[in-house]
Write a protein that holds these residues in place. Structure first.
Motif, PDB file in Angstrom:
ATOM      1  N   VAL A 154      10.775  22.071 -29.417  1.00 42.03           N
ATOM      2  CA  VAL A 154      11.706  22.744 -28.500  1.00 42.03           C
ATOM      3  C   VAL A 154      12.314  21.732 -27.537  1.00 42.03           C
ATOM      4  O   VAL A 154      13.466  21.861 -27.126  1.00 42.03           O
ATOM      5  N   ILE A 155      11.547  20.720 -27.167  1.00 44.51           N
ATOM      6  CA  ILE A 155      12.013  19.665 -26.276  1.00 44.51           C
ATOM      7  C   ILE A 155      11.954  18.338 -27.026  1.00 44.51           C
ATOM      8  O   ILE A 155      10.881  17.931 -27.494  1.00 44.51           O
ATOM      9  N   ALA A 156      13.114  17.674 -27.132  1.00 43.38           N
ATOM     10  CA  ALA A 156      13.164  16.388 -27.836  1.00 43.38           C
ATOM     11  C   ALA A 156      13.810  15.288 -27.005  1.00 43.38           C
ATOM     12  O   ALA A 156      13.656  14.108 -27.320  1.00 43.38           O
ATOM     13  N   ASP A 157      14.548  15.671 -25.956  1.00 48.96           N
ATOM     14  CA  ASP A 157      15.249  14.657 -25.169  1.00 48.96           C
ATOM     15  C   ASP A 157      15.454  15.152 -23.747  1.00 48.96           C
ATOM     16  O   ASP A 157      14.941  16.222 -23.365  1.00 48.96           O
ATOM     17  N   ALA A 158      16.190  14.404 -22.952  1.00 47.28           N
ATOM     18  CA  ALA A 158      16.374  14.725 -21.540  1.00 47.28           C
ATOM     19  C   ALA A 158      17.109  16.051 -21.344  1.00 47.28           C
ATOM     20  O   ALA A 158      16.777  16.821 -20.432  1.00 47.28           O
ATOM     21  N   ASP A 159      18.112  16.319 -22.179  1.00 45.98           N
ATOM     22  CA  ASP A 159      18.852  17.579 -22.041  1.00 45.98           C
ATOM     23  C   ASP A 159      17.948  18.781 -22.328  1.00 45.98           C
ATOM     24  O   ASP A 159      18.003  19.795 -21.618  1.00 45.98           O
ATOM     25  N   ASP A 160      17.123  18.673 -23.350  1.00 41.86           N
ATOM     26  CA  ASP A 160      16.175  19.750 -23.646  1.00 41.86           C
ATOM     27  C   ASP A 160      15.197  19.944 -22.492  1.00 41.86           C
ATOM     28  O   ASP A 160      14.871  21.078 -22.119  1.00 41.86           O
ATOM     29  N   ALA A 161      14.708  18.829 -21.960  1.00 42.75           N
ATOM     30  CA  ALA A 161      13.755  18.908 -20.851  1.00 42.75           C
ATOM     31  C   ALA A 161      14.393  19.573 -19.640  1.00 42.75           C
ATOM     32  O   ALA A 161      13.764  20.404 -18.972  1.00 42.75           O
ATOM     33  N   ARG A 162      15.648  19.229 -19.356  1.00 41.20           N
ATOM     34  CA  ARG A 162      16.341  19.844 -18.220  1.00 41.20           C
ATOM     35  C   ARG A 162      16.467  21.341 -18.412  1.00 41.20           C
ATOM     36  O   ARG A 162      16.207  22.122 -17.485  1.00 41.20           O
ATOM     37  N   ARG A 163      16.833  21.777 -19.617  1.00 45.07           N
ATOM     38  CA  ARG A 163      16.977  23.212 -19.868  1.00 45.07           C
ATOM     39  C   ARG A 163      15.627  23.923 -19.746  1.00 45.07           C
ATOM     40  O   ARG A 163      15.545  25.010 -19.167  1.00 45.07           O
ATOM     41  N   TRP A 164      14.575  23.329 -20.308  1.00 42.35           N
ATOM     42  CA  TRP A 164      13.251  23.940 -20.237  1.00 42.35           C
ATOM     43  C   TRP A 164      12.802  24.084 -18.778  1.00 42.35           C
ATOM     44  O   TRP A 164      12.301  25.141 -18.376  1.00 42.35           O
ATOM     45  N   ILE A 165      12.971  23.043 -17.999  1.00 44.59           N
ATOM     46  CA  ILE A 165      12.525  23.073 -16.600  1.00 44.59           C
ATOM     47  C   ILE A 165      13.365  24.054 -15.797  1.00 44.59           C
ATOM     48  O   ILE A 165      12.840  24.804 -14.964  1.00 44.59           O
ATOM     49  N   ALA A 166      14.677  24.067 -16.030  1.00 46.20           N
ATOM     50  CA  ALA A 166      15.544  25.013 -15.321  1.00 46.20           C
ATOM     51  C   ALA A 166      15.178  26.454 -15.661  1.00 46.20           C
ATOM     52  O   ALA A 166      15.131  27.323 -14.775  1.00 46.20           O
ATOM     53  N   ASP A 167      14.903  26.726 -16.930  1.00 46.04           N
ATOM     54  CA  ASP A 167      14.490  28.076 -17.330  1.00 46.04           C
ATOM     55  C   ASP A 167      13.139  28.429 -16.712  1.00 46.04           C
ATOM     56  O   ASP A 167      12.923  29.563 -16.258  1.00 46.04           O
ATOM     57  N   GLY A 168      12.219  27.468 -16.705  1.00 42.95           N
ATOM     58  CA  GLY A 168      10.911  27.706 -16.100  1.00 42.95           C
ATOM     59  C   GLY A 168      11.000  27.983 -14.623  1.00 42.95           C
ATOM     60  O   GLY A 168      10.239  28.798 -14.080  1.00 42.95           O
ATOM     61  N   LEU A 169      11.936  27.315 -13.954  1.00 43.33           N
ATOM     62  CA  LEU A 169      12.142  27.564 -12.525  1.00 43.33           C
ATOM     63  C   LEU A 169      12.571  29.003 -12.283  1.00 43.33           C
ATOM     64  O   LEU A 169      12.099  29.654 -11.329  1.00 43.33           O
ATOM     65  N   GLU A 170      13.436  29.521 -13.133  1.00 40.25           N
ATOM     66  CA  GLU A 170      13.867  30.913 -12.995  1.00 40.25           C
ATOM     67  C   GLU A 170      12.702  31.875 -13.223  1.00 40.25           C
ATOM     68  O   GLU A 170      12.556  32.878 -12.512  1.00 40.25           O
ATOM     69  N   ILE A 171      11.862  31.580 -14.218  1.00 39.92           N
ATOM     70  CA  ILE A 171      10.685  32.417 -14.474  1.00 39.92           C
ATOM     71  C   ILE A 171       9.751  32.401 -13.267  1.00 39.92           C
ATOM     72  O   ILE A 171       9.247  33.441 -12.831  1.00 39.92           O
ATOM     73  N   ALA A 172       9.518  31.210 -12.725  1.00 41.15           N
ATOM     74  CA  ALA A 172       8.639  31.087 -11.558  1.00 41.15           C
ATOM     75  C   ALA A 172       9.207  31.836 -10.364  1.00 41.15           C
ATOM     76  O   ALA A 172       8.467  32.492  -9.610  1.00 41.15           O
ATOM     77  N   ALA A 173      10.519  31.753 -10.176  1.00 37.08           N
ATOM     78  CA  ALA A 173      11.152  32.410  -9.035  1.00 37.08           C
ATOM     79  C   ALA A 173      11.079  33.926  -9.134  1.00 37.08           C
ATOM     80  O   ALA A 173      10.934  34.619  -8.119  1.00 37.08           O
ATOM     81  N   ASP A 174      11.179  34.461 -10.349  1.00 38.99           N
ATOM     82  CA  ASP A 174      11.189  35.913 -10.533  1.00 38.99           C
ATOM     83  C   ASP A 174       9.787  36.524 -10.553  1.00 38.99           C
ATOM     84  O   ASP A 174       9.645  37.740 -10.415  1.00 38.99           O
ATOM     85  N   GLY A 175       8.779  35.690 -10.754  1.00 46.75           N
ATOM     86  CA  GLY A 175       7.418  36.207 -10.867  1.00 46.75           C
ATOM     87  C   GLY A 175       6.476  35.677  -9.819  1.00 46.75           C
ATOM     88  O   GLY A 175       6.284  36.275  -8.775  1.00 46.75           O
ATOM     89  N   GLU A 176       5.893  34.514 -10.113  1.00 46.58           N
ATOM     90  CA  GLU A 176       4.847  33.976  -9.245  1.00 46.58           C
ATOM     91  C   GLU A 176       5.323  33.740  -7.822  1.00 46.58           C
ATOM     92  O   GLU A 176       4.594  34.006  -6.862  1.00 46.58           O
ATOM     93  N   ALA A 177       6.546  33.250  -7.652  1.00 43.16           N
ATOM     94  CA  ALA A 177       7.039  32.976  -6.302  1.00 43.16           C
ATOM     95  C   ALA A 177       7.220  34.261  -5.494  1.00 43.16           C
ATOM     96  O   ALA A 177       7.005  34.276  -4.278  1.00 43.16           O
ATOM     97  N   VAL A 178       7.613  35.340  -6.153  1.00 45.40           N
ATOM     98  CA  VAL A 178       7.745  36.629  -5.461  1.00 45.40           C
ATOM     99  C   VAL A 178       6.391  37.066  -4.908  1.00 45.40           C
ATOM    100  O   VAL A 178       6.272  37.498  -3.756  1.00 45.40           O
ATOM    101  N   LEU A 179       5.341  36.921  -5.740  1.00 44.60           N
ATOM    102  CA  LEU A 179       4.014  37.338  -5.318  1.00 44.60           C
ATOM    103  C   LEU A 179       3.420  36.373  -4.295  1.00 44.60           C
ATOM    104  O   LEU A 179       2.681  36.783  -3.397  1.00 44.60           O
ATOM    105  N   LEU A 180       3.752  35.091  -4.418  1.00 43.08           N
ATOM    106  CA  LEU A 180       3.349  34.144  -3.378  1.00 43.08           C
ATOM    107  C   LEU A 180       3.942  34.550  -2.035  1.00 43.08           C
ATOM    108  O   LEU A 180       3.279  34.502  -0.999  1.00 43.08           O
TER     109      LEU A 180
END
Length: 228
Positions: free
Chosen positions: A39-65
């Motif tokens: 799923v991740i092979a280069d810098a662009d993939d890593a950026r997309r994965w991290i950006a998507d993960g940030l949205e997941i964190a913001a909508d879930g764990e960060a809300v409860l924090l």
């Protein structure tokens, strides 16, 4: 965004520091499994994965924090304990559950050693086992007098920085490429913190099936640098 005093800023920088000895460097939160799966092979993939993960964190764990921050501010220990159980139950895999428990325990122990915050709050943490990291982090941040949004900004920046550090080792990426990813997400981190602060507890969502599947696969992955 409202900001606190320089003393509060220093405390939040301390909490967000990668040098904080709670073991964050040893976890990739599924990123290593995503690399193994292609799923991740280069810098662009890593950026997309991290950006998507940030949205997941913001909508879930960060809300409860954020809600834990409010619970600590109100001195509502039963509410803290109940939400701590929710934070533990929402982890998508055994490794992610182990991660939040280990880091929560380590941060709680560190706060005791430093006498961070008030004795009553630290005693409540000692009586609460197992602990999720957001529960302990919310206590530490709230005790500094920092604003909720600043607390969430520090949390989400630390999460993003740790993901970039994992990508540097595992993709691998060059240092400049990693810093370009982190710099490019400054605005997204601020927006995510603002959204998480405004989202009601009952609207928190952790729906991320790909992350859950990849994290579960990581438990039996042949070659691993990270614990999650």
């Amino acid at each position: 965004m409202a900001t606190g005093t320089s003393t509060e800023l220093i405390a939040l920088l301390h909490l967000a520091s990668p040098a904080l000895p709670i073991g964050a460097f040893s976890y990739s939160q599924g990123l290593e499994a995503a690399i193994d799966a292609g799923v991740i092979a280069d810098a662009d993939d890593a950026r997309r994965w991290i950006a998507d993960g940030l949205e997941i964190a913001a909508d879930g764990e960060a809300v409860l924090l954020g809600q834990q921050f409010r619970n600590w501010a109100a001195g509502d220990i039963p509410a803290v304990a109940t939400l701590n159980e929710w934070l533990l139950a929402m982890r998508e895999s055994a490794e992610l559950r182990q991660e939040t428990e280990q880091m929560g325990w380590s941060l709680s122990r560190l706060l005791d050693e430093l006498e961070w915050g008030n004795a009553q709050g630290r005693a409540a943490l000692r009586a609460m086992r197992p602990l999720s990291l957001p529960t302990v982090y919310a206590y530490a941040a709230q005790s500094t007098g920092a604003t909720l949004e600043d607390c969430l900004t520090a949390w989400l920046f630390a999460w993003t920085e740790n993901q970039v550090a994992a990508a540097l080792k595992a993709v691998p990426l060059g240092q400049v490429a990693g810093q370009r990813i982190l710099f490019g997400l400054h605005g997204a981190i601020q927006a995510a913190a603002h959204r998480a602060a405004a989202t009601p507890e009952d609207e928190a969502s952790t729906f991320s099936p790909l992350l859950g599947i990849l994290s579960a696969r990581h438990e039996t992955q042949y070659s691993r640098l990270f614990r999650s």
